[in-house]
Enzyme design. Sequence first.
Site, PDB file in Angstrom:
ATOM      1  N   LYS A  38       0.922  -1.358   0.140  1.00 33.38           N
ATOM      2  CA  LYS A  38       0.035   0.141  -0.146  1.00 33.38           C
ATOM      3  C   LYS A  38       0.934   1.348   0.062  1.00 33.38           C
ATOM      4  O   LYS A  38       2.005   1.146   0.209  1.00 33.38           O
ATOM      5  CB  LYS A  38      -0.968  -0.092   1.308  1.00 33.38           C
ATOM      6  CG  LYS A  38      -0.122   0.070   2.488  1.00 33.38           C
ATOM      7  CD  LYS A  38      -1.242  -0.090   3.630  1.00 33.38           C
ATOM      8  CE  LYS A  38      -0.364  -0.007   5.090  1.00 33.38           C
ATOM      9  NZ  LYS A  38      -1.252   0.010   6.346  1.00 33.38           N
ATOM     10  N   ARG A 132     -10.249  -0.632  15.076  1.00 34.75           N
ATOM     11  CA  ARG A 132     -10.059   0.055  13.805  1.00 34.75           C
ATOM     12  C   ARG A 132     -10.977  -0.626  13.054  1.00 34.75           C
ATOM     13  O   ARG A 132     -12.405  -0.818  13.503  1.00 34.75           O
ATOM     14  CB  ARG A 132      -8.624   0.177  13.224  1.00 34.75           C
ATOM     15  CG  ARG A 132      -8.512   1.257  12.204  1.00 34.75           C
ATOM     16  CD  ARG A 132      -7.115   1.315  11.728  1.00 34.75           C
ATOM     17  NE  ARG A 132      -6.476   0.242  11.258  1.00 34.75           N
ATOM     18  CZ  ARG A 132      -5.120   0.302  10.535  1.00 34.75           C
ATOM     19  NH1 ARG A 132      -4.587   1.093  10.595  1.00 34.75           N
ATOM     20  NH2 ARG A 132      -4.676  -1.161  10.014  1.00 34.75           N
ATOM     21  N   HIS A 162      -5.397  -7.569  13.096  1.00 38.62           N
ATOM     22  CA  HIS A 162      -4.138  -6.844  13.115  1.00 38.62           C
ATOM     23  C   HIS A 162      -3.840  -6.528  14.398  1.00 38.62           C
ATOM     24  O   HIS A 162      -4.707  -6.276  15.187  1.00 38.62           O
ATOM     25  CB  HIS A 162      -4.772  -5.678  12.230  1.00 38.62           C
ATOM     26  CG  HIS A 162      -3.554  -4.720  11.743  1.00 38.62           C
ATOM     27  ND1 HIS A 162      -2.102  -5.278  11.355  1.00 38.62           N
ATOM     28  CD2 HIS A 162      -3.275  -3.510  12.078  1.00 38.62           C
ATOM     29  CE1 HIS A 162      -1.414  -4.232  11.216  1.00 38.62           C
ATOM     30  NE2 HIS A 162      -1.982  -3.077  11.578  1.00 38.62           N
ATOM     31  N   ARG A 216       1.639 -11.013   6.986  1.00 42.40           N
ATOM     32  CA  ARG A 216       1.533  -9.404   6.232  1.00 42.40           C
ATOM     33  C   ARG A 216       2.759  -8.639   6.483  1.00 42.40           C
ATOM     34  O   ARG A 216       2.791  -8.131   7.481  1.00 42.40           O
ATOM     35  CB  ARG A 216       0.299  -8.651   6.405  1.00 42.40           C
ATOM     36  CG  ARG A 216      -1.049  -9.415   6.221  1.00 42.40           C
ATOM     37  CD  ARG A 216      -2.320  -8.481   6.299  1.00 42.40           C
ATOM     38  NE  ARG A 216      -2.308  -8.080   7.603  1.00 42.40           N
ATOM     39  CZ  ARG A 216      -2.793  -8.711   9.016  1.00 42.40           C
ATOM     40  NH1 ARG A 216      -3.363  -9.772   8.896  1.00 42.40           N
ATOM     41  NH2 ARG A 216      -2.881  -8.126  10.096  1.00 42.40           N
ATOM     42  N   TYR A 257      15.328  31.989   3.055  1.00 39.15           N
ATOM     43  CA  TYR A 257      14.008  32.728   3.526  1.00 39.15           C
ATOM     44  C   TYR A 257      14.211  33.009   5.130  1.00 39.15           C
ATOM     45  O   TYR A 257      14.548  32.013   5.847  1.00 39.15           O
ATOM     46  CB  TYR A 257      12.762  31.806   3.506  1.00 39.15           C
ATOM     47  CG  TYR A 257      12.446  31.510   1.915  1.00 39.15           C
ATOM     48  CD1 TYR A 257      12.180  32.968   1.165  1.00 39.15           C
ATOM     49  CD2 TYR A 257      12.322  30.561   1.280  1.00 39.15           C
ATOM     50  CE1 TYR A 257      11.603  32.866  -0.048  1.00 39.15           C
ATOM     51  CE2 TYR A 257      11.848  30.295  -0.011  1.00 39.15           C
ATOM     52  CZ  TYR A 257      11.486  31.347  -0.709  1.00 39.15           C
ATOM     53  OH  TYR A 257      11.230  31.516  -2.034  1.00 39.15           O
ATOM     54  N   CYS A 303      13.551  25.091   1.672  1.00 36.06           N
ATOM     55  CA  CYS A 303      12.623  25.912   0.746  1.00 36.06           C
ATOM     56  C   CYS A 303      11.814  24.581   0.188  1.00 36.06           C
ATOM     57  O   CYS A 303      12.055  23.480   0.373  1.00 36.06           O
ATOM     58  CB  CYS A 303      13.297  26.438  -0.017  1.00 36.06           C
ATOM     59  SG  CYS A 303      14.674  27.549   0.297  1.00 36.06           S
ATOM     60  N   MET A 304      10.786  25.121  -0.786  1.00 35.71           N
ATOM     61  CA  MET A 304       9.765  24.233  -1.294  1.00 35.71           C
ATOM     62  C   MET A 304      10.783  23.082  -2.154  1.00 35.71           C
ATOM     63  O   MET A 304      10.831  21.995  -2.286  1.00 35.71           O
ATOM     64  CB  MET A 304       8.917  24.738  -2.175  1.00 35.71           C
ATOM     65  CG  MET A 304       7.915  23.930  -2.799  1.00 35.71           C
ATOM     66  SD  MET A 304       6.693  24.527  -3.875  1.00 35.71           S
ATOM     67  CE  MET A 304       5.594  25.494  -2.769  1.00 35.71           C
ATOM     68  N   ASP A 305      11.821  23.674  -2.957  1.00 38.39           N
ATOM     69  CA  ASP A 305      12.670  23.070  -3.841  1.00 38.39           C
ATOM     70  C   ASP A 305      14.209  22.889  -3.538  1.00 38.39           C
ATOM     71  O   ASP A 305      14.757  22.092  -4.512  1.00 38.39           O
ATOM     72  CB  ASP A 305      12.557  23.759  -5.544  1.00 38.39           C
ATOM     73  CG  ASP A 305      11.013  24.110  -5.602  1.00 38.39           C
ATOM     74  OD1 ASP A 305      10.046  23.217  -5.735  1.00 38.39           O
ATOM     75  OD2 ASP A 305      10.682  25.190  -5.681  1.00 38.39           O
TER      76      ASP A 305
END
Length: 362
Positions: A38, A132, A162, A216, A257, A303-305
Amino acid sequence: MLNNYRPTWAEINLNNLRDNLKIINKSVSNKEIIPVVKADAYGHGALEVVSYLMTQNISLFAVSLLEEALELRNSFKNIDILVLGAIDSKQLEQASINNLIITIYSYDFGLEVLRSSYPLRTHLKIDTGMNRLGLKSLSEINELVTSLHEDSKVKLEGIYTHFATSDDNEMFMYRQLDKFKSILIKLKEKPKIIHVSNSSAILKYENTFDFTTHARLGISLYGLSLEKNIDVLKPVMTLKTKIVQFKRLEPGECVGYGITYTATKKERIGVIPIGYADGLIRKNNIGHVEINGNIYPFVGRICMDYAFVEVDEDITYDDEVIIMGGNIVTIDKVAERLETIPYEIVCQVSKRVPRKYIGKDE
Ligand SMILES: Cc1ncc(COP(=O)(O)O)c(C=O)c1O
């Protein structure tokens, strides 16, 4: 998006994945492993991971979402796919057409499955204490199991539970196990496939369970674990980048920044093309990267990038900067830094980061 232009990538070592599987297979000898793929195989790339594991004779895989199952089915016609998550009765047709194995996670959903006109493959999930998904009431469980066995179009192939605490509370884990066993004993018809363990339980207890057929395996397939004293696993993901620009700072000059970092001496800064949009969240700025076996600190805000690291004169544009998954800056260390678990760290590496697979053809 084809995104191989900047030097930032997550290396996925399939040899390590294979070795982890071998180690785990040894400790559960006669049980079949269900790899949990998953969340894009915990960030490692579900299609590549499944495709590789098929070469290792694995044919049953688990995902959480119907979407994830459909993505796998699109590429692989002959595998079995167990959907662990809750699906809606409106999606039963999709599940049936695509030959998926769905989880009956509640009494009401079980009734919907019985009422539907589609042939369906199912596992029944028992809630033994995590609260759950899953059924708790013995009478409801028995009633469903009986009806499912009498129904010619729905197949009840498996039953599972689980654990909430297999990593850190053995007593509670055994309480759940005992509850599950006591339900199994009382069932009039027992499904063929029975599974309870996740990674921690596989590593510590599965070989003592004499009533299960499958287990699992999630995080430890990827070489990670919540178990502190297990060091035989090999992490599969290494997040890497390369410096795209060097800056020389005079004392008093600032970085990034908010100019939160000020050089106190003459410094050499490497600008790396990875940021929070890639999953390197801003809180990492208290940490380090690994280059050529040494560590170098992040400076300034992420930063973002882009992000900044303070480096010495030895470092060149060619050197690989390991963000995580190295020998020193391990995924566990990054998880500790961010006060979380390794699961979250690998899942956080965003889709923008290309995965490069090594060991594929060996
Ligand atoms: C139902 C279920 N089974 C198995 C797993 C795999 O757990 P792990 O990654 O700890 O092996 C998960 C993961 O969260 C899960 O939700």
